[in-house]
Design a protein around this motif. Structure first.
Motif, short mmCIF file in Angstrom:
data_model
loop_
_atom_site.label_atom_id
_atom_site.label_comp_id
_atom_site.label_asym_id
_atom_site.label_seq_id
_atom_site.Cartn_x
_atom_site.Cartn_y
_atom_site.Cartn_z
N GLU A 1 0.80 -1.22 0.00
CA GLU A 1 0.00 0.00 0.00
C GLU A 1 0.84 1.27 0.00
N GLU A 2 1.93 1.29 0.80
CA GLU A 2 2.66 2.55 0.95
C GLU A 2 3.40 2.97 -0.32
N LYS A 3 3.60 2.06 -1.26
CA LYS A 3 4.29 2.41 -2.51
C LYS A 3 3.35 3.02 -3.55
N GLY A 4 2.03 2.93 -3.33
CA GLY A 4 1.07 3.65 -4.16
C GLY A 4 1.04 3.27 -5.63
N VAL A 5 1.40 2.03 -5.96
CA VAL A 5 1.47 1.62 -7.37
C VAL A 5 0.10 1.66 -8.04
N GLU A 6 -0.98 1.50 -7.28
CA GLU A 6 -2.32 1.56 -7.86
C GLU A 6 -2.57 2.91 -8.53
N HIS A 7 -1.95 3.97 -7.99
CA HIS A 7 -2.16 5.30 -8.57
C HIS A 7 -1.45 5.43 -9.92
N LEU A 8 -0.33 4.72 -10.06
CA LEU A 8 0.32 4.66 -11.38
C LEU A 8 -0.59 3.94 -12.36
N LEU A 9 -1.18 2.81 -11.97
CA LEU A 9 -2.06 2.08 -12.88
C LEU A 9 -3.26 2.93 -13.30
N HIS A 10 -3.84 3.66 -12.35
CA HIS A 10 -4.99 4.51 -12.68
C HIS A 10 -4.59 5.66 -13.62
N ALA A 11 -3.29 6.00 -13.62
CA ALA A 11 -2.82 7.06 -14.52
C ALA A 11 -2.69 6.59 -15.96
N VAL A 12 -2.55 5.28 -16.15
CA VAL A 12 -2.24 4.77 -17.50
C VAL A 12 -3.34 5.07 -18.52
N PRO A 13 -4.63 4.83 -18.22
CA PRO A 13 -5.65 5.17 -19.22
C PRO A 13 -5.63 6.65 -19.61
N ILE A 14 -5.27 7.53 -18.67
CA ILE A 14 -5.17 8.96 -18.97
C ILE A 14 -3.98 9.20 -19.90
N ILE A 15 -2.87 8.55 -19.60
CA ILE A 15 -1.68 8.69 -20.46
C ILE A 15 -1.98 8.20 -21.88
N VAL B 1 -3.89 11.73 -11.78
CA VAL B 1 -3.88 12.78 -12.81
C VAL B 1 -2.51 13.45 -12.86
N GLY B 2 -1.93 13.73 -11.69
CA GLY B 2 -0.60 14.35 -11.64
C GLY B 2 0.45 13.47 -12.28
N ILE B 3 0.40 12.16 -11.97
CA ILE B 3 1.34 11.21 -12.57
C ILE B 3 1.18 11.20 -14.09
N ALA B 4 -0.08 11.18 -14.53
CA ALA B 4 -0.36 11.11 -15.97
C ALA B 4 0.14 12.37 -16.68
N GLU B 5 -0.15 13.53 -16.13
CA GLU B 5 0.24 14.77 -16.80
C GLU B 5 1.76 14.91 -16.88
N ALA B 6 2.45 14.58 -15.80
CA ALA B 6 3.91 14.67 -15.81
C ALA B 6 4.51 13.66 -16.79
N SER B 7 3.93 12.46 -16.83
CA SER B 7 4.43 11.42 -17.74
C SER B 7 4.21 11.82 -19.19
N ILE B 8 3.03 12.36 -19.50
CA ILE B 8 2.73 12.81 -20.86
C ILE B 8 3.71 13.89 -21.29
N GLU B 9 3.99 14.82 -20.38
CA GLU B 9 4.93 15.90 -20.68
C GLU B 9 6.30 15.36 -21.04
N LEU B 10 6.80 14.39 -20.26
CA LEU B 10 8.14 13.85 -20.50
C LEU B 10 8.17 12.94 -21.72
N GLY C 1 6.45 13.21 -24.26
CA GLY C 1 6.29 14.03 -25.46
C GLY C 1 7.50 14.88 -25.80
N SER C 2 8.54 14.83 -24.95
CA SER C 2 9.71 15.67 -25.20
C SER C 2 11.00 14.89 -24.93
N LYS C 3 11.59 14.36 -26.00
CA LYS C 3 12.86 13.64 -25.86
C LYS C 3 13.94 14.58 -25.33
N LYS C 4 13.90 15.84 -25.77
CA LYS C 4 14.90 16.80 -25.32
C LYS C 4 14.83 17.01 -23.81
N LYS C 5 13.61 17.13 -23.27
CA LYS C 5 13.46 17.33 -21.83
C LYS C 5 13.94 16.10 -21.07
#
Length: 379
Positions: A213-227, A330-339, A341-345
């Protein structure tokens, strides 16, 4: 107990357990596997006592050359102290180094009986401390020579909830063997991707974590459909094992991302796993000084992380990684999409992370620990 000034100093590491769930390798066990190589040289010899049954994590330490003993009497059996005293006498211990609640309680008592110094080591902060442990910590607060903590958050926790005198607290990060993670080639990563059945050429987000529970991996999984709305071909790599693995795999099925998600279980080739990822996610609810943060940075994998423990000290949001709120898919998804989408970043974050992580090597960490050992023994 040291009989000759030229004899190696005998340090007995006492640990509550090597694995929280019997399946995954606890971070303390990984740390000890590196200490066996780094501390266990010329002036120091390490022995390890686990106050739990022998598991595959213990066998891993034995394979790494550790001298490991076990005492499996349950959580609150006071007879455990006799096992500790027996191993301390057997190993001719000069100093006890204690990891965990039970170890810190009976270890301080054993230190008084043996007349040898005691170092406590806290690796995390916890939302709740059991009442029996708070009583034990309050009664034993005057005893113990030093308390090593891995971050300022953990220091505050130890002062408030474990009644440790701040003058005894020494912040020392848990370092990693940098070279082991810096020397991974793209060819090795491609081979590893083929082994585990993931498309190396696809955009890949992932994590290396104990699945609880403390590693919060479920929140990563919930971010995937958004990504996937922005990056339809994204792949997900989950490295690690734990009590929630079956539940998380079922959650991936319910979210419709099972074909895009690979659960590898426990892996010994962790550096190759990081090299496969385009973005490494640390979705933890709480942490002390997560080794996986330093590992990903050393490989050069850009990090999206929650600001827990040492993370907010090492990662500067938008400069060498991205910080998101705990439990925020949502935060995980938005940050992941940003990265993604930018190989340079990603390349900029990778370069900065490799530079930032240099002071966090195992050699520097061990150097500071040995300095504390010497100070205590001389004092």
């Amino acid at each position: 107990m040291q009989s000759d000034s030229h004899d190696p100093i005998q340090v007995l590491q006492v640990v509550d357990k090597f694995s929280i769930d019997g399946r995954s390798l606890h971070g303390v066990a990984r740390l000890l596997s590196w200490w066996i190589e780094e501390i266990h040289r010329d002036r120091f010899e390490l022995s390890i006592l686990c106050l739990n049954q022998r598991t595959r994590a213990g066998r891993y330490l034995e394979e790494k050359g550790g001298r490991v003993f076990y005492s499996d009497r349950g959580k609150v059996n006071p007879a455990s102290i006799f096992d500790l005293l027996g191993i301390a006498w057997k190993t001719n211990a000069d100093l006890l180094h204690l990891h965990g609640y039970k170890s810190s309680a009976i270890g301080r008592i054993a230190g008084m009986v043996l007349g040898i110094p005691v170092v406590l080591h806290e690796h995390a902060s916890f939302p709740k401390v059991p009442i029996h442990q708070r009583i034990a910590d309050w009664l034993l607060a005057p005893f113990g020579d030093k308390m090593i903590v891995v971050s300022d958050t953990v220091k505050d926790f130890c002062m408030q909830y474990r009644y440790i005198n701040p003058e005894k607290i020494v912040p020392i990060f848990n370092g990693i063997p940098l070279a082991e993670f810096q020397d991974v080639s793209s060819e090795e990563a491609q081979e590893a991707a083929r082994e585990i059945g993931i498309d190396y050429d696809a955009p890949i987000v992932g994590t290396v974590a104990r699945l609880d529970e403390e590693k919060g991996v479920e929140h990563l999984l919930h971010a995937v459909p958004i990504i996937k709305e922005e990056v339809p071909n994204v792949q997900v790599l989950i490295v690690g094992d734990g009590v929630l693995r079956d539940e998380l795999e079922e959650k991936a099925n319910r979210l419709g991302i099972e074909d895009d998600t690979v659960f590898t279980g426990e892996r010994r080739d962790v550096p190759r796993m990081y090299k496969i990822m385009d973005v490494k996610i640390i979705s933890s609810i709480r942490e002390g000084g997560p080794l996986t943060l330093f590992e990903a940075m050393a490989v050069g994998t850009p990090v999206v992380a929650t600001p827990v423990g040492l993370v907010s000290t090492v990662i500067q949001n938008g400069w060498n990684g991205k910080i998101v709120e705990p439990r925020s898919s949502v935060g995980i998804a938005e940050a992941s999409i940003e990265l993604l989408g930018s190989k340079k970043k990603r390349e900029v974050f990778s370069k900065r992370s490799k530079e930032k992580v240099k002071p966090y090597g195992i050699k520097e960490s061990v150097k500071r620990i040995k300095k504390e050992y010497d100070s205590i023994l001389k004092g």
